[in-house]
Write a protein that holds these residues in place. Structure first.
Motif, mmCIF file in Angstrom:
data_model
loop_
_atom_site.group_PDB
_atom_site.id
_atom_site.type_symbol
_atom_site.label_atom_id
_atom_site.label_comp_id
_atom_site.label_asym_id
_atom_site.label_seq_id
_atom_site.Cartn_x
_atom_site.Cartn_y
_atom_site.Cartn_z
ATOM 1 N N UNK A 297 0.848 -1.191 0.000
ATOM 2 C CA UNK A 297 0.000 0.000 0.000
ATOM 3 C C UNK A 297 0.889 1.248 0.000
ATOM 4 N N UNK A 298 0.295 2.344 -0.420
ATOM 5 C CA UNK A 298 0.952 3.646 -0.314
ATOM 6 C C UNK A 298 0.183 4.453 0.726
ATOM 7 N N UNK A 299 0.877 4.869 1.770
ATOM 8 C CA UNK A 299 0.230 5.586 2.873
ATOM 9 C C UNK A 299 0.796 7.004 2.927
ATOM 10 N N UNK A 300 -0.067 7.985 2.683
ATOM 11 C CA UNK A 300 0.357 9.387 2.657
ATOM 12 C C UNK A 300 -0.026 10.059 3.984
ATOM 13 N N UNK B 195 5.578 10.958 3.085
ATOM 14 C CA UNK B 195 5.276 12.257 3.694
ATOM 15 C C UNK B 195 4.828 13.252 2.618
ATOM 16 N N UNK B 196 3.906 14.128 3.000
ATOM 17 C CA UNK B 196 3.574 15.293 2.170
ATOM 18 C C UNK B 196 4.119 16.558 2.820
ATOM 19 N N UNK B 197 4.646 16.412 4.032
ATOM 20 C CA UNK B 197 5.271 17.517 4.753
ATOM 21 C C UNK B 197 6.140 16.921 5.850
ATOM 22 N N UNK B 198 7.143 17.678 6.281
ATOM 23 C CA UNK B 198 8.041 17.176 7.311
ATOM 24 C C UNK B 198 9.284 16.535 6.731
ATOM 25 N N UNK B 199 10.239 16.259 7.598
ATOM 26 C CA UNK B 199 11.520 15.702 7.173
ATOM 27 C C UNK B 199 11.538 14.180 7.312
ATOM 28 N N UNK B 200 11.564 13.441 6.205
ATOM 29 C CA UNK B 200 11.670 11.984 6.311
ATOM 30 C C UNK B 200 12.994 11.542 6.925
ATOM 31 N N UNK B 201 14.053 12.321 6.736
ATOM 32 C CA UNK B 201 15.361 11.966 7.288
ATOM 33 C C UNK B 201 15.362 12.056 8.813
ATOM 34 N N UNK C 278 -5.517 13.072 -4.449
ATOM 35 C CA UNK C 278 -5.567 13.154 -2.991
ATOM 36 C C UNK C 278 -5.449 14.606 -2.542
ATOM 37 N N UNK C 279 -6.363 15.037 -1.694
ATOM 38 C CA UNK C 279 -6.356 16.421 -1.200
ATOM 39 C C UNK C 279 -6.193 16.496 0.311
ATOM 40 N N UNK C 280 -6.339 15.340 1.007
ATOM 41 C CA UNK C 280 -6.241 15.323 2.464
ATOM 42 C C UNK C 280 -5.468 14.092 2.917
ATOM 43 N N UNK C 281 -4.824 14.216 4.051
ATOM 44 C CA UNK C 281 -4.108 13.076 4.645
ATOM 45 C C UNK C 281 -4.550 12.919 6.097
ATOM 46 N N UNK C 282 -4.495 11.668 6.615
ATOM 47 C CA UNK C 282 -3.933 10.462 6.028
ATOM 48 C C UNK C 282 -4.756 9.956 4.836
ATOM 49 N N UNK C 283 -4.048 9.384 3.865
ATOM 50 C CA UNK C 283 -4.694 8.779 2.706
ATOM 51 C C UNK C 283 -3.959 7.500 2.355
ATOM 52 N N UNK C 284 -4.709 6.524 1.858
ATOM 53 C CA UNK C 284 -4.131 5.222 1.538
ATOM 54 C C UNK C 284 -4.511 4.833 0.115
ATOM 55 N N UNK C 285 -3.526 4.371 -0.633
ATOM 56 C CA UNK C 285 -3.756 3.823 -1.964
ATOM 57 C C UNK C 285 -3.461 2.330 -1.881
ATOM 58 N N UNK C 286 -4.474 1.489 -2.155
ATOM 59 C CA UNK C 286 -4.330 0.041 -2.015
ATOM 60 C C UNK C 286 -4.881 -0.655 -3.257
ATOM 61 N N UNK C 287 -4.238 -1.758 -3.689
ATOM 62 C CA UNK C 287 -4.739 -2.493 -4.854
ATOM 63 C C UNK C 287 -6.051 -3.189 -4.541
ATOM 64 N N UNK C 288 -6.942 -3.201 -5.543
ATOM 65 C CA UNK C 288 -8.232 -3.883 -5.416
ATOM 66 C C UNK C 288 -8.566 -4.461 -6.799
#
Length: 219
Positions: free
Chosen positions: A135-138, A163-169, A193-203
Motif C-alpha cells: 500500500x501507499x500511505x500518505x 510524507x507530504x510535509x516534514x523531514x523523512x530523514x 488526494x487532497x487530504x491526509x492520512x490517505x491510503x492507496x491500495x490495490x483492489x
C-alpha cells in the motif's frame, strides 16, 4: 548689408550676407572651421576581462569557496527538509473512491526478442501485468499522531509511508524506519488526494483510494 528693424521698442539686428565668393552647398553655407578642441578615442573596459578579474579576486580572498559552502548547506537543508506539498490538508471527513491506473500507449511495446506485446494507441492496465504488493500511505510527517498511526497499522513490508510535509530523514533517525516524500506533489496530484492520512491500495485491477479520518480529528 545690415538692416535694423524696430521690434517691441528695441532693435533686432539681422545680418544678411550675400557674396558669390562663398561656396554654397545644398543651399547652406559651408566652411571648414578645422578641429574644434581636443578629441579622444572611445575606450570601454572589456566585459570578459572585467569578469575574469572579478573572479580571480573572489578566488583569492576565498569568496567563491564561501559561496559554494553556503550553497551546499542550502541544498542539504532543502533535501532534509523539503517544502510541504501545496494544497494538502488534514482529513475532516473520510471518503473513498476507485482509481483506474490504465494508460494509453504512445508507442509499440516489444519484448527482448522484438515480438509485439502491445501496440501504440492500445489501452493497458499495469495491474494486469504487475501486482502491486504494498500500500501507499500518505501522511503529514510533522504530525506525531499520523506517524504513529501509520507505523502501527502498516509494517515496512506492507506499505510505503510517504510524507507530504516534514523531514523523512529526521523521522528515519527517530523511528528507525524508512520514509519517503512526495516530491512536488506528483503522486497526490496523480491520485487526486487532497487530504491526509490517505491510503492507496490495490483492489483487483483498480486502486482503492481512501482519505481516512483520524480518531478524535472531528472532536
Amino acid at each position: 548689408m545690415i538692416r535694423r528693424v524696430a521690434l517691441a521698442g528695441g532693435f533686432l539686428a539681422i545680418a544678411l550676407v550675400a557674396s558669390s565668393a562663398w561656396p554654397v552647398v545644398g543651399g547652406a553655407l559651408a566652411h571648414d572651421h578645422g578641429v574644434m578642441g581636443q578629441t579622444w578615442g572611445i575606450v570601454e573596459p572589456d566585459l570578459l576581462d572585467t569578469i575574469d578579474r572579478r573572479l580571480k579576486t573572489m578566488q583569492a580572498d576565498g569568496s567563491i569557496e564561501r559561496m559554494n559552502a553556503a550553497l551546499r548547506v542550502k541544498a542539504q537543508e532543502r533535501v532534509r527538509n523539503p517544502l510541504p506539498v501545496a494544497g494538502i490538508g488534514a482529513v475532516r471527513e473520510g471518503r473513498s473512491w476507485t482509481f483506474d491506473p490504465s494508460i494509453v500507449l504512445d508507442q509499440d511495446v516489444r519484448d527482448q526478442k522484438g515480438r509485439l506485446v502491445a501496440q501504440a494507441g492500445q489501452r493497458v492496465n499495469p495491474l494486469s501485468f504487475v501486482a502491486m504488493k504494498t500500500d501507499l500511505v500518505f501522511i503529514d510527517g510533522r504530525d506525531d499522531a499520523q506517524v504513529d498511526w501509520a507505523m502501527k497499522r502498516w509494517s515496512a513490508q506492507n506499505a510505503k509511508i510517504i510524507f507530504v510535509a516534514g523531514s523523512p530523514f529526521d523521522r528515519m533517525g527517530e523511528k528507525k524506519r524508512r520514509f519517503f516524500f512526495d516530491q512536488q506533489g506528483k503522486l497526490t496530484s496523480h491520485f487526486g488526494i487532497a487530504h491526509v492520512p490517505a491510503v492507496v491500495a490495490p483492489q483487483g485491477e483498480v486502486l482503492r483510494i481512501s482519505e481516512i479520518e483520524m480518531p478524535g480529528a472531528g472532536a
